[in-house]
Design an enzyme around this catalytic site. Structure first.
Site, mmCIF file in Angstrom:
data_model
loop_
_atom_site.group_PDB
_atom_site.id
_atom_site.type_symbol
_atom_site.label_atom_id
_atom_site.label_comp_id
_atom_site.label_asym_id
_atom_site.label_seq_id
_atom_site.Cartn_x
_atom_site.Cartn_y
_atom_site.Cartn_z
ATOM 1 N N ASP A 234 0.870 -1.182 0.000
ATOM 2 C CA ASP A 234 0.000 0.000 0.000
ATOM 3 C C ASP A 234 0.906 1.231 0.000
ATOM 4 O O ASP A 234 1.812 1.348 0.819
ATOM 5 C CB ASP A 234 -0.888 -0.028 1.255
ATOM 6 C CG ASP A 234 -1.965 1.035 1.224
ATOM 7 O OD1 ASP A 234 -3.144 0.677 1.375
ATOM 8 O OD2 ASP A 234 -1.634 2.223 1.085
ATOM 9 N N ASP B 262 -3.818 2.181 -5.148
ATOM 10 C CA ASP B 262 -2.476 2.173 -4.544
ATOM 11 C C ASP B 262 -2.211 0.913 -3.724
ATOM 12 O O ASP B 262 -1.338 0.907 -2.876
ATOM 13 C CB ASP B 262 -2.261 3.424 -3.681
ATOM 14 C CG ASP B 262 -2.873 3.312 -2.296
ATOM 15 O OD1 ASP B 262 -3.903 2.618 -2.151
ATOM 16 O OD2 ASP B 262 -2.316 3.908 -1.362
ATOM 17 N N GLU B 263 -2.940 -0.136 -4.014
ATOM 18 C CA GLU B 263 -2.889 -1.306 -3.136
ATOM 19 C C GLU B 263 -2.968 -2.589 -3.961
ATOM 20 O O GLU B 263 -3.775 -2.689 -4.879
ATOM 21 C CB GLU B 263 -4.127 -1.212 -2.242
ATOM 22 C CG GLU B 263 -4.102 -1.977 -0.991
ATOM 23 C CD GLU B 263 -5.482 -1.866 -0.323
ATOM 24 O OE1 GLU B 263 -5.810 -2.779 0.429
ATOM 25 O OE2 GLU B 263 -6.218 -0.899 -0.577
HETATM 26 P P1 TTP Z 1 -5.265 4.942 1.158
HETATM 27 O O1 TTP Z 1 -4.218 3.919 0.849
HETATM 28 O O2 TTP Z 1 -6.366 4.558 2.058
HETATM 29 O O3 TTP Z 1 -4.595 6.231 1.794
HETATM 30 P P2 TTP Z 1 -3.204 6.896 1.502
HETATM 31 O O4 TTP Z 1 -2.400 6.136 0.522
HETATM 32 O O5 TTP Z 1 -3.427 8.336 1.164
HETATM 33 O O6 TTP Z 1 -2.506 6.886 2.915
HETATM 34 P P3 TTP Z 1 -1.855 5.643 3.709
HETATM 35 O O7 TTP Z 1 -0.415 6.010 3.873
HETATM 36 O O8 TTP Z 1 -2.581 5.609 5.009
HETATM 37 O O9 TTP Z 1 -2.058 4.428 2.873
HETATM 38 O O10 TTP Z 1 -5.906 5.456 -0.182
HETATM 39 C C1 TTP Z 1 -5.163 5.628 -1.373
HETATM 40 C C2 TTP Z 1 -5.607 6.866 -2.105
HETATM 41 O O11 TTP Z 1 -7.000 6.768 -2.389
HETATM 42 C C3 TTP Z 1 -5.452 8.129 -1.289
HETATM 43 O O12 TTP Z 1 -4.160 8.726 -1.444
HETATM 44 C C4 TTP Z 1 -6.550 9.009 -1.818
HETATM 45 C C5 TTP Z 1 -7.616 8.036 -2.285
HETATM 46 N N1 TTP Z 1 -8.713 8.024 -1.289
HETATM 47 C C6 TTP Z 1 -9.818 8.828 -1.515
HETATM 48 O O13 TTP Z 1 -9.900 9.510 -2.544
HETATM 49 N N2 TTP Z 1 -10.811 8.845 -0.575
HETATM 50 C C7 TTP Z 1 -10.755 8.125 0.580
HETATM 51 O O14 TTP Z 1 -11.675 8.197 1.406
HETATM 52 C C8 TTP Z 1 -9.605 7.305 0.799
HETATM 53 C C9 TTP Z 1 -9.488 6.492 2.073
HETATM 54 C C10 TTP Z 1 -8.615 7.281 -0.148
HETATM 55 MG MG MG Z 2 -2.175 4.080 0.720
#
Ligand code: TTP
Ligand code: MG
Length: 484
Positions: A20, A115-116
């Protein structure tokens, strides 16, 4: 070989990797905007009712979080925090580069969000699946991802199941690597809060708390019979299984297809109608071939057109019945494009199909006069078919997002990429009252300075996201053909 009951015994090796990216959208913004590195950055809807997509770790320190109203994040974060509307195309390119790195490492990669992804290390070219070996691979993947994306950071978990791998990737964010060897699952799992378990939301956590259960260890001490009597058979049994680290889901690289599309950016704008017609036919055929290969049928045909000034139009047409007929799909795509005004030329064309079903509905009537005039009386527009190319502003914040019928109007979303005839590439730092301020910098430059222009300055135009230094502009992440 020892027999192993996969329902109750952990797999022999930690062979599932979960990755992730860290603060993904915000990290891409900081990469492309050097003046924002190390600073609080919030990405999301910047309008009055906007919602935060994500916040950089610097902004999280002040309490900014995904899904929070932007107005609340503005209250929490200090002056100088950057509030940016998103640049989906930039995120898509970086996501594609990351997935390419993973697919180079293993034939079985299951992308679960932008992103996962899960990676089956059993399908990777590794001498064994010992802890030292998979740890080395995890480190190597983090290194390669940083290299291929201009410095993005990823967190990785490796374990015997999807659940353990995912919890592992969350355990040491950002930049973490956690390997949970076979046999160590419960030791890893038990100290975690119950909220960490997939499917345990605030309501379930609150009910468990009422019974004095806050950690997975406490949950594991409750009998399955009690959990079923409290939460019902499905959730209760699920909780009991999770607390015992039982998760037999496998990594699958097949994804459910929701839409299929192909698009092409042209080096020189297409201007003659015949050239456009040939291009649309090629794209439609490509899409139909993929549709037929997936053995599904589509009800909606969409086209996307980006004109020389970067304004993007989409049009769609919903058929009376689902089809995989190449002639029919091509004819509708041609008619949709013909109905748009492309006299000044087009730099990108896309054809897509959506509304996919496994069955072609029995044809009770032939496609009627719709074919001749798809630009009018459209029964259904599908604006979200172009979501990937639109800024992530809520529709209320800017007119140009209302794709479909309306022509795009010129506006300057904060954070958007622009090009100035004299000063070069930059991004919208702010706009209003007929002015737009641009910071001239990019991923490979030092922090740049801000200059202000009239918002209708003819020297200023919207631009594609910059490529980061060292980026491979390959078929997947490049501007060629891709799903939107
Ligand atoms: P995430 O992997 O949940 O968050 P992140 O990568 O920003 O942070 P982390 O380091 O905790 O993993 O989500 C990936 C992307 O998806 C995030 O950058 C933006 C988008 N996203 C949204 O648009 N709305 C949301 O509610 C979430 C959770 C994520
Ligand atoms: Mg993320």
């Amino acid at each position: 070989m020892a027999l192993c009951d996969s329902d109750t015994m952990p797999a022999a090796h930690a062979s599932i990797l979960h990755l992730d990216l860290d603060a993904f959208f915000a990290a891409v913004e900081q990469r492309d905007k050097p003046s924002l590195r190390g600073k609080p950055v919030v990405v999301g809807g910047t309008g009055g009712r906007g919602v935060v997509s994500t916040a950089s770790y610097e902004a999280r320190a002040f309490g900014a979080r995904s899904a929070m109203p932007t107005i609340e994040a503005r209250r929490l974060c200090p002056p100088g925090t950057a509030f940016l509307s998103g640049r989906y195309e930039a995120y898509r390119r970086s996501s594609a580069a990351v997935m390419t790195v993973l697919r180079e490492a293993s034939a079985v990669v299951e992308q679960v969000s932008v992103d996962e992804a899960y990676v089956d290390l059993g399908a990777a070219d590794l001498p064994d699946l010992e802890t030292a070996t998979v740890t080395g691979l995890g480190q190597e993947l983090q290194r390669r991802i940083a290299e291929r994306t201009g410095g993005l950071s990823a967190s990785i978990g490796i374990g015997t199941s999807k659940m353990i791998a995912k919890l592992g990737s969350e355990a040491r964010k950002p930049g973490g690597l956690t390997v949970v060897p076979s046999g160590a699952e419960l030791e890893f799992l038990h100290p975690l809060p119950v909220r960490a378990i997939p499917g345990v939301g605030p309501a379930t956590a609150a009910r468990l708390h009422a019974f004095g259960v806050d950690t997975v260890a406490a949950l594991a001490a409750v009998t399955e019979t009690d959990l079923v009597s409290i939460f019902g058979s499905s959730l209760g049994a699920g909780l009991a299984r999770m607390a015992r680290a039982e998760d037999t889901r496998t990594v699958s690289s097949e994804r459910e297809v929701k839409s299929i599309s192909a698009e092409q950016t042209y080096e020189r704008d297409l201007t003659d109608p015949e050239g456009i017609r040939v291009a649309v036919r090629g794209l439609a055929d490509k899409v139909t071939a993929r549709l037929q290969k997936s053995e599904v049928f589509a009800r909606t045909v969409t086209v996307k057109m980006r004109r020389h000034d970067f304004s993007t139009l989409s049009r769609s047409w919903t058929l009376h019945h689902a089809t995989d007929d190449a002639e029919l799909i091509a004819a509708h795509a041609q008619a949709l494009v013909a109905a748009a005004n492309l006299t000044d030329g087009v730099r990108l064309l896309g054809v897509g199909v959506a509304g996919l079903t496994e069955h072609a509905q029995a044809t009770l009537w032939q496609e009627g006069p719709s074919l001749a005039r798809p630009g009018q009386d459209q029964p259904e527009d599908v604006p979200d078919a172009v979501g990937a190319s639109q800024p992530l502003e809520p529709a209320s914040a800017g007119g140009q997002q209302a794709s479909g019928a309306a022509e795009a109007v010129r506006s300057w979303p904060t954070g958007a990429d622009v090009q100035h005839a004299e000063h070069g590439a930059g991004w919208v730092w702010g706009s209003g009252r007929g002015r737009v301020s641009v910071r001239f910098e990019g991923p490979g430059t030092p922090p740049g300075r801000v200059r202000t222009f009239a918002s209708d300055d003819p020297d200023l135009s919207a631009a594609e996201p910059p490529w980061w230094p060292g980026a491979l502009q390959d078929a997947e992440s490049g501007p060629a053909e891709d799903a939107w």
